[in-house]
Design a protein around this motif. Sequence first.
Motif, mmCIF file in Angstrom:
data_model
loop_
_atom_site.group_PDB
_atom_site.id
_atom_site.type_symbol
_atom_site.label_atom_id
_atom_site.label_comp_id
_atom_site.label_asym_id
_atom_site.label_seq_id
_atom_site.Cartn_x
_atom_site.Cartn_y
_atom_site.Cartn_z
ATOM 1 N N HIS A 9 27.632 23.821 -23.359
ATOM 2 C CA HIS A 9 28.635 24.765 -22.592
ATOM 3 C C HIS A 9 28.391 26.157 -22.840
ATOM 4 O O HIS A 9 28.368 27.144 -21.972
ATOM 5 C CB HIS A 9 29.975 24.418 -22.960
ATOM 6 N N THR A 13 27.157 29.285 -20.026
ATOM 7 C CA THR A 13 28.155 30.498 -20.324
ATOM 8 C C THR A 13 27.022 31.890 -20.534
ATOM 9 O O THR A 13 27.193 32.753 -19.661
ATOM 10 C CB THR A 13 29.201 30.302 -21.273
ATOM 11 N N LYS A 16 25.159 32.542 -17.289
ATOM 12 C CA LYS A 16 25.942 33.092 -16.363
ATOM 13 C C LYS A 16 26.099 34.647 -16.596
ATOM 14 O O LYS A 16 25.785 35.367 -15.859
ATOM 15 C CB LYS A 16 27.288 32.513 -16.352
#
Length: 71
Positions: A9, A13, A16
């Motif tokens: 995760h 992140t 991004k």
Amino acid sequence: MHSVGMEEHLDGTSEKLTAIGTIVAVFLIGCLSLYLMSNLSAEKKKQHLEELVSQLIHSLIQKVYDENAIE
């Protein structure tokens, strides 16, 4: 085993954030180039930059919304 999911995760992140940071950096370089090299009046430059910033913010919000809608 749960920590592996958290690492994945965080990797997503950070990818991004890196992509958004790259877009913003390129955008700022473009704005600076427009401001320094354009023969437009100061008022026209300001109008162009305001429109570009507005479109960038809208695009980023739409991208985040679309990605959250998929998940």
